[in-house]
Design a protein around this motif. Structure first.
Motif, PDB file in Angstrom:
ATOM      1  N   GLY A  61       0.821  -1.198   0.000  1.00 14.01           N
ATOM      2  CA  GLY A  61       0.000   0.000   0.000  1.00 14.01           C
ATOM      3  C   GLY A  61       0.856   1.249   0.000  1.00 14.01           C
ATOM      4  O   GLY A  61       2.073   1.195   0.153  1.00 14.01           O
ATOM      5  N   SER A  62       0.202   2.386  -0.168  1.00 17.44           N
ATOM      6  CA  SER A  62       0.883   3.677  -0.126  1.00 17.44           C
ATOM      7  C   SER A  62      -0.195   4.759  -0.174  1.00 17.44           C
ATOM      8  O   SER A  62      -1.292   4.552   0.350  1.00 17.44           O
ATOM      9  N   ALA A  63       0.104   5.885  -0.811  1.00 16.03           N
ATOM     10  CA  ALA A  63      -0.826   7.013  -0.814  1.00 16.03           C
ATOM     11  C   ALA A  63      -0.965   7.598  -2.209  1.00 16.03           C
ATOM     12  O   ALA A  63      -0.113   7.398  -3.081  1.00 16.03           O
ATOM     13  N   ILE A  64      -2.068   8.311  -2.409  1.00 17.29           N
ATOM     14  CA  ILE A  64      -2.329   9.068  -3.634  1.00 17.29           C
ATOM     15  C   ILE A  64      -2.221  10.541  -3.270  1.00 17.29           C
ATOM     16  O   ILE A  64      -2.854  11.007  -2.317  1.00 17.29           O
ATOM     17  N   THR A 205       7.289   3.681   3.061  1.00 18.02           N
ATOM     18  CA  THR A 205       8.535   3.572   2.312  1.00 18.02           C
ATOM     19  C   THR A 205       8.631   2.179   1.705  1.00 18.02           C
ATOM     20  O   THR A 205       8.184   1.195   2.297  1.00 18.02           O
ATOM     21  N   SER A 206       9.218   2.114   0.520  1.00 16.51           N
ATOM     22  CA  SER A 206       9.282   0.854  -0.217  1.00 16.51           C
ATOM     23  C   SER A 206      10.541   0.829  -1.063  1.00 16.51           C
ATOM     24  O   SER A 206      10.899   1.833  -1.685  1.00 16.51           O
ATOM     25  N   LEU A 217       7.766  -0.435   4.640  1.00 23.23           N
ATOM     26  CA  LEU A 217       7.486  -0.046   6.018  1.00 23.23           C
ATOM     27  C   LEU A 217       6.475   1.085   6.074  1.00 23.23           C
ATOM     28  O   LEU A 217       6.376   1.895   5.150  1.00 23.23           O
ATOM     29  N   ILE A 218       5.743   1.132   7.183  1.00 20.45           N
ATOM     30  CA  ILE A 218       4.943   2.292   7.562  1.00 20.45           C
ATOM     31  C   ILE A 218       5.507   2.761   8.895  1.00 20.45           C
ATOM     32  O   ILE A 218       5.563   1.991   9.850  1.00 20.45           O
ATOM     33  N   ILE A 225      16.284   0.598  12.798  1.00 25.01           N
ATOM     34  CA  ILE A 225      16.678  -0.674  12.176  1.00 25.01           C
ATOM     35  C   ILE A 225      15.974  -0.887  10.845  1.00 25.01           C
ATOM     36  O   ILE A 225      15.796  -2.017  10.392  1.00 25.01           O
ATOM     37  N   ALA A 226      15.570   0.199  10.200  1.00 23.28           N
ATOM     38  CA  ALA A 226      14.853   0.080   8.922  1.00 23.28           C
ATOM     39  C   ALA A 226      15.802   0.015   7.734  1.00 23.28           C
ATOM     40  O   ALA A 226      15.364   0.076   6.596  1.00 23.28           O
TER      41      ALA A 226
END
Length: 519
Positions: A61-64, A205-206, A217-218, A225-226
């Motif tokens: 998922g993500s955003a528009i 983030t992807s 990640l969200i 630790i990302a």
């Protein structure tokens, strides 16, 4: 899809893939008509002849983006162990060893990493890893949601004073209990209550390599630790070797920033995209984060993205709808969809040639982060045979360093000629060749053990058939390794896979530690 007003739109699609595993969505598609967030759940099921059920699932998922919104999504300047504002472009050797590079600050920029140490030093970092952190720039600091999001950033995240980060356009996203109007902490007097988290500021983030999911990640605050290192085997996903990334591997880095108030049903959203490439350890520039196009727009020159088929690549298109070498069926829907690197709103032009020589031509422009798809261009494949796509991309607009100059940067798919790729369409009269390979006589565990130096593939022609040539298409995720005609010998099509030869064409073809790429 969840809009800024919390309204949920749910759409479901289902169908059956063709015999080669391609599903065209039954000709349907979903259009994002409103800003907000989205989540996609995908499930594929297959029942084998012995009754075994095979299931694959993925979620993302993500955003528009909010049109003309009050914020711009950015990465972060410099490594993640520096509590100051670094320049937006630079080299890993500009910083002390340690730490990790972050997503490049500007959309469209490129981060070149290396597995070893940066030039003229023995210590590792920051060039050997990437941390998935975003920030945002406030175009309107008085916008109610923006002002509240800035206010709730913990002072420790910005060295005690956020004003320099606001000025630099690098404001962290953080979700915490908001303070009382007098600045006191609500939780100290009232205890925690869910409604105190009405304001939520976070990022998606992807990082995606063709065929390999790297990080998704969200984050409602910075997560230490990302990051990932480039020798990560990514859980040995199919197509990834035990050595992890190889020079020439590339990843698309995407993200989105979200500020929303659940109670007020208001939200603002911005999107982001950049590129990552693994350079050779002996690259004299070492790790670096730069504008694209080798200084064409006047900024610093980070060099070409990488080299494929002996050509320097400055930009390219990755077909993810109908892919090179796909085996489709008459009646399937042709779709041209995929990302461009660098992730900028570049132009796309392509012509599809049918087996009878008839053509269809299309053109358009990618979105703000370089993704291209126009559903009005979809069409039904109406005849069997070998189809050809001739595709070119060109950037004629802005970069982080300014506007590009003529001759404009250009590119195409990562194929032998840099412009064309082919795919096959079958029908009920198509004869499927019985292809055999000596790899089937070897334990697959040996494929990863550097014990296989070549592999042979053969396919005899059906009885009564004659022919002088056969068309060969060899692909790995993201790259067409070979696309040519072969002479047929004694009624048999023969081809030998020579891994070292493939690696000379595409440096990221795994062979030194065994066969791993999906071909």
């Amino acid at each position: 899809h969840v809009g800024k007003d919390n309204a949920v739109t749910l759409q479901q699609y289902k169908g059956v893939a063709n015999e080669s595993g391609y599903w065209d969505g039954e000709g349907e598609y979903f259009t994002f008509e409103n800003a907000g967030e989205y989540k996609i759940d995908v499930e594929a099921r297959y029942t084998s002849e012995d009754g075994g059920l095979w299931v694959g699932r993925l979620v993302y998922g993500s955003a528009i983006a909010t049109p003309d919104g009050p914020i711009i999504a950015h990465g972060r300047r410099g490594p993640d162990d520096i509590r100051s504002i670094s320049p937006p472009w630079g080299f890993g050797s500009d910083f002390e060893p340690g730490g990790h590079h972050q997503f490049p600050f500007f959309t469209g920029d490129i981060l070149w990493g290396i597995e070893g140490s940066d030039p003229n030093r023995e210590e590792m970092g920051p060039g050997d890893s990437v941390n998935t952190l975003l920030s945002f720039e406030a175009l309107d600091t008085k916008h109610p949601l923006v002002a509240r999001a800035i206010k709730q950033v913990p002072p420790d995240n910005v060295g005690g004073d956020i004003s320099s980060y606001v000025k630099a356009g690098q404001i962290p996203l953080a979700t915490f209990v908001e303070l009382n109007p007098d600045g006191s902490d609500k939780s100290l007097s009232q205890g925690f209550r869910p409604e105190q988290l009405n304001l939520r500021a976070y990022s998606y983030t992807s990082a995606q390599r063709p065929g390999v999911r790297v990080r998704e990640l969200i984050q409602g605050n910075d997560v230490g630790i990302a990051y990932w290192r480039f020798n990560d085997a990514y859980h040995m996903q199919s197509g990834n070797g035990q050595g992890g990334d190889l020079p020439g591997d590339f990843k698309f880095l995407y993200g989105a920033t979200v500020i929303r108030d659940i109670e007020l049903k208001e939200g603002i959203f911005a999107i982001y995209g950049s590129g990552w490439v693994l350079a050779r350890d002996d690259d004299p520039m070492g790790s670096r984060f730069m504008p694209p196009f080798q200084g064409n727009a006047g900024g610093p020159n980070g060099g070409p993205l990488f080299t494929v088929h002996g050509r320097e690549i400055d930009m390219f298109f990755l077909p993810l709808g109908v892919r090179p070498g796909s085996v489709l069926e008459v009646g399937d829907i042709f779709r041209m969809a995929g990302p461009i690197m660098p992730t900028l709103p570049s132009r796309v032009e392509y012509t599809v040639t049918a087996p009878d020589g008839s053509t269809r031509s299309f053109d358009g422009r990618a979105n703000a982060v370089g993704y291209f798809y126009n559903p009005q261009d979809d069409f039904e494949l109406d005849r069997p045979g070998l189809w050809t796509v001739d595709l070119a991309v060109m950037h004629d607009g802005m970069t982080s360093a300014g506007s590009v100059q003529e001759p404009y940067p250009n590119g195409g798919p990562l194929t032998p000629d840099g412009r064309t790729f082919t795919f096959v369409v079958t029908d009920s009269d198509t004869h499927l060749l019985d292809m055999v390979t000596d790899l089937t006589r070897r334990n697959p565990l040996l494929w990863y053990g550097n014990t296989i130096q070549n592999a042979r593939f053969e396919a005899p022609l059906p009885q009564g058939w004659t022919g002088e040539t056969a068309h060969l298409i060899i692909t790995m995720p993201g790259i067409v390794l070979a696309q040519k005609d072969l002479l047929i010998e004694d009624g048999v099509i023969k081809w030998s896979l020579k891994p070292e030869e493939m690696n000379r064409l595409a440096e990221n073809f795994d062979y030194d530690s065994g066969l791993a790429d999906t071909i």
